[in-house]
Design an enzyme around this catalytic site. Structure first.
Site, PDB file in Angstrom:
ATOM      1  N   SER A 160      -7.377   2.173  -3.721  1.00  0.00           N
ATOM      2  CA  SER A 160      -6.093   2.656  -3.217  1.00  0.00           C
ATOM      3  C   SER A 160      -5.244   3.211  -4.348  1.00  0.00           C
ATOM      4  CB  SER A 160      -5.303   1.520  -2.582  1.00  0.00           C
ATOM      5  OG  SER A 160      -5.694   1.333  -1.274  1.00  0.00           O
ATOM      6  N   GLU A 188       0.836  -1.205   0.000  1.00  0.00           N
ATOM      7  CA  GLU A 188       0.000   0.000   0.000  1.00  0.00           C
ATOM      8  C   GLU A 188       0.871   1.256   0.000  1.00  0.00           C
ATOM      9  OE1 GLU A 188      -3.614   0.415   0.181  1.00  0.00           O
ATOM     10  OE2 GLU A 188      -2.802   2.327  -0.420  1.00  0.00           O
ATOM     11  N   ASP A 209       1.131   4.078  -3.078  1.00  0.00           N
ATOM     12  CA  ASP A 209       0.762   5.478  -2.862  1.00  0.00           C
ATOM     13  C   ASP A 209       1.904   6.415  -3.243  1.00  0.00           C
ATOM     14  OD1 ASP A 209      -1.591   4.472  -1.873  1.00  0.00           O
ATOM     15  OD2 ASP A 209      -1.219   4.997   0.221  1.00  0.00           O
TER      16      ASP A 209
END
Ligand code: NAG
Ligand code: NAG
Ligand code: NAG
Ligand code: NAG
Length: 580
Positions: A500, A289, A293
């Site tokens: 995400s 994650e 990002d």
């Protein structure tokens, strides 16, 4: 200090309280009224009995603001282009603190109440016990119910921890790794060759067809029309933040590998890591994650400085059928930290979320109001909408009635953030079926989306009636690509899906708009929604096909105008630039 002014109190749980009599003039502290109560032990938790004598508990008490609407009124004034004199005149830390100041009597009353008791069970009419989560084995000290003296209900917003079941270990994030998904066999150079062959018909974006199965920063820069913009804001004046939780660390080595492969002109980019509340930064243990990002945020916003916030700890949590391990994130700790800063990144992306009903209503309202404080300070907050269509798991309420319903997500459902849903494919871009969207059960529909959401609902008619809350805040607000992202983790490509992917992508485009504004001496966009739903919508690509199935239904459909799958659409930087 947190919104509503949080008092921190250390209270002993399991010792006999010393007797102390109320003075005749003090309020009736023994006249208690329930604040929150569960009928049964929340699912997957089992009671382990009383904690050892002398166990202490760090209680936080949130006081209500004296002027209930002052913060939201101010937020609208500085964020709505319909108020030309105040639009963009964002507030300072001190100005915001003044707006949420409690009633002058609140501190004295609460202190007097605290002095009257020194024991948490007596203070709150509670029965604190140890609870163990059957799957993660984490243990939490909680009570199934708590009460406050009648005279304090008007002063106290929430007390934590109480009925919120929380534990620090498990995690969930809204990205999904696609096993067996195609990986891109080539980088930047091959993209340029593909680009030369891409269709250019009419207004259609010049985007290579390879972007339908493999998303790189070049795809997104072409699709969202940022490729020809050169950031110009003076160094350090425009910042992009990524909020990270749950021991997810972003790797500098992986970022460099990623940029060398997919955006070679940015290969020297670095990012700053800010550690909050014991959050770590283990560079040998990169998180999927965190890497997603930071890689896509940098890949689009370069050379804008990016900051990664690594926050430790865990917030209050209540489990439901779908979320059977503790996946809430410590928003309060991060908010406490960030609101205490004098300089805050103008755009912050967060790719975490949970079923709204697992977050206690009082806690959700408090956190949402803290987001409003950031908005009033001029910060655009982007959140991913979730990856389960209209709902995952059994799609039942957790209030004991097990009623069938779609499951909205939080913080996506907070009206003071901008929620980003998911799309996929190119020429045309369509809704990603994973994209969570729907309507909040906690937050009413805000003014800025009233007409477009009413329009959607009147076309929907009676379909799904009873499965969603027609008076609730509709989300997402906008959307961006959500599948086949080529993320580098531990040196190799890991194709990743989920909203995400969408949130940092949209955040990076908004950050470039702020770069344009700041380099022209103007205020950044701040809280986006009043602008997006009025002027900004003309700079978005409306997504009109696809749907978000879930809960045994086909879900909502993407249509012309706003819909609870893709919101108002995906960004076109060139057009938005002309509108800001
Ligand atoms: C806020 O920041 C100041 C210094 O900038 C620090 O002394 C104080 O402890 C901080 N407060 C909180 C609640 O973090
Ligand atoms: C939880 O504890 C049980 C035994 O008490 C053990 O079998 C199980 O593996 C543990 N689960 C986790 C996730 O640690
Ligand atoms: C529907 O949403 C409103 C807020 O908009 C809320 O007050 C109400 O409780 C919700 N209804 C249900 C059944 O959750
Ligand atoms: C990209 O932005 C430019 C303005 O910079 C605009 O003229 C053009 O139509 C946009 N391209 C697409 C494909 O929307």
């Amino acid at each position: 200090m947190l919104n509503y002014h949080w008092l921190s109190v250390l209270s002993v749980i399991a010792v006999v309280p010393f007797g102390s009599l109320a003075t005749p003039l003090a309020p009736r502290w023994d006249d208690m009224r329930v604040k929150h109560n569960w009928n049964t032990v929340p699912q997957n938790w089992e009671c382990q009995g009383h904690p050892p004598d002398g166990t202490t508990l760090d209680l936080r008490i949130a006081l209500k603001p004296h002027r209930e609407d002052a913060l939201i009124d101010a937020l609208y004034e500085v964020s709505n282009p319909k108020h030309p004199s105040a639009y963009g005149a964002h507030l300072s830390k001190e100005q915001v603190a003044e707006l949420v100041a409690p009633h002058p009597d609140s501190f004295a009353l609460v202190n007097s109440w605290l002095e009257h008791h020194n024991q948490a069970n007596a203070l709150l009419g509670a029965s604190y016990q140890l609870y163990r989560h059957s799957e993660t084995n984490t243990t939490a000290l909680r009570t199934l119910g708590y009460a406050l003296p009648v005279s304090l209900h008007q002063h106290v917003q929430t007390v934590a921890p109480t009925t919120y079941f929380g534990s620090p270990n498990a995690q969930r994030q809204t990205s999904r790794v696609r096993l067996g998904a195609p990986t891109l066999p080539f980088g930047d150079h091959a993209f340029q060759a593909e680009l030369a062959k891409a269709p250019t018909s009419g207004e259609a974006a010049k985007v290579p067809s390879s972007c339908a199965s493999t998303i790189t920063p070049s795809c997104l820069r072409a699709l969202y029309n940022t490729s020809s913009y050169t950031p110009a804001a003076p160094a350090g004046t425009n910042l992009l933040g990524i909020a990270g939780y749950l021991e997810q660390y972003a790797s500098q080595a992986d970022l460099t590998t990623f940029l060398k492969k997919f955006r070679s002109d940015a290969a020297r980019a670095t990012f700053q890591v800010v550690q909050v509340n014991g959050g770590g930064n283990d560079q040998s243990n990169p998180g999927g994650e965190a890497n997603l990002d930071i890689q896509f945020a940098e890949g689009i916003s370069y050379p804008t400085p990016n900051i990664y916030y690594s926050t430790g700890g865990s917030p209050p949590y209540t489990p439901d059928v779908n979320t059977n391990s503790n996946t809430n994130e410590p928003y309060l700790d991060w908010l406490n930290f960030i609101l205490n800063q004098t300089t805050i990144p103008q755009v912050i992306s967060t790719s975490y979320g949970d079923d709204e009903q697992t977050v206690p209503r009082d806690y959700a309202l408090s956190v949402c109001n803290l987001f409003a404080k950031l908005g009033a300070r001029g910060v655009s907050l982007l959140f991913s909408s979730g990856d389960f269509g209209v709902g995952g798991g059994s799609c039942q309420t957790n209030d004991g009635t097990a009623k069938e319903q779609f499951l909205p997500t939080f913080p996506a459902s907070c009206p003071w953030v901008t929620t980003v849903g998911g799309t996929t494919s190119v020429n045309p871009e369509v809704a990603a079926s994973l994209s969570t969207g729907g309507f909040s059960n906690y937050f009413a529909r805000p003014d800025y989306q009233d007409s477009t959401v009413s329009h959607y609902l009147s076309n929907l008619g009676s379909q799904y009636s009873g499965l969603y809350n027609a008076s609730g805040r509709g989300f997402p607000d906008i959307s961006a690509q959500a599948q086949n992202f080529q993320v580098i983790v531990g040196g190799s490509v890991q194709p990743t899906d989920g909203t995400s992917c969408s949130s940092p992508t949209a955040a990076a485009v908004i950050s470039l708009l702020n770069d344009y504004l700041i380099s022209h001496g103007k205020s950044p966009l701040g809280f986006l929604n009043p602008w997006l739903y009025s002027k900004g919508v003309a700079g978005l690509n409306d997504i009109t096909s696809g749907s978000n199935p879930g809960c045994g239904t086909n879900g909502f459909s993407a249509v012309t105008g706003w819909d609870p799958v893709t919101g108002l659409g995906t960004p076109d930087f060139g057009k938005l630039q002309a509108l800001v």
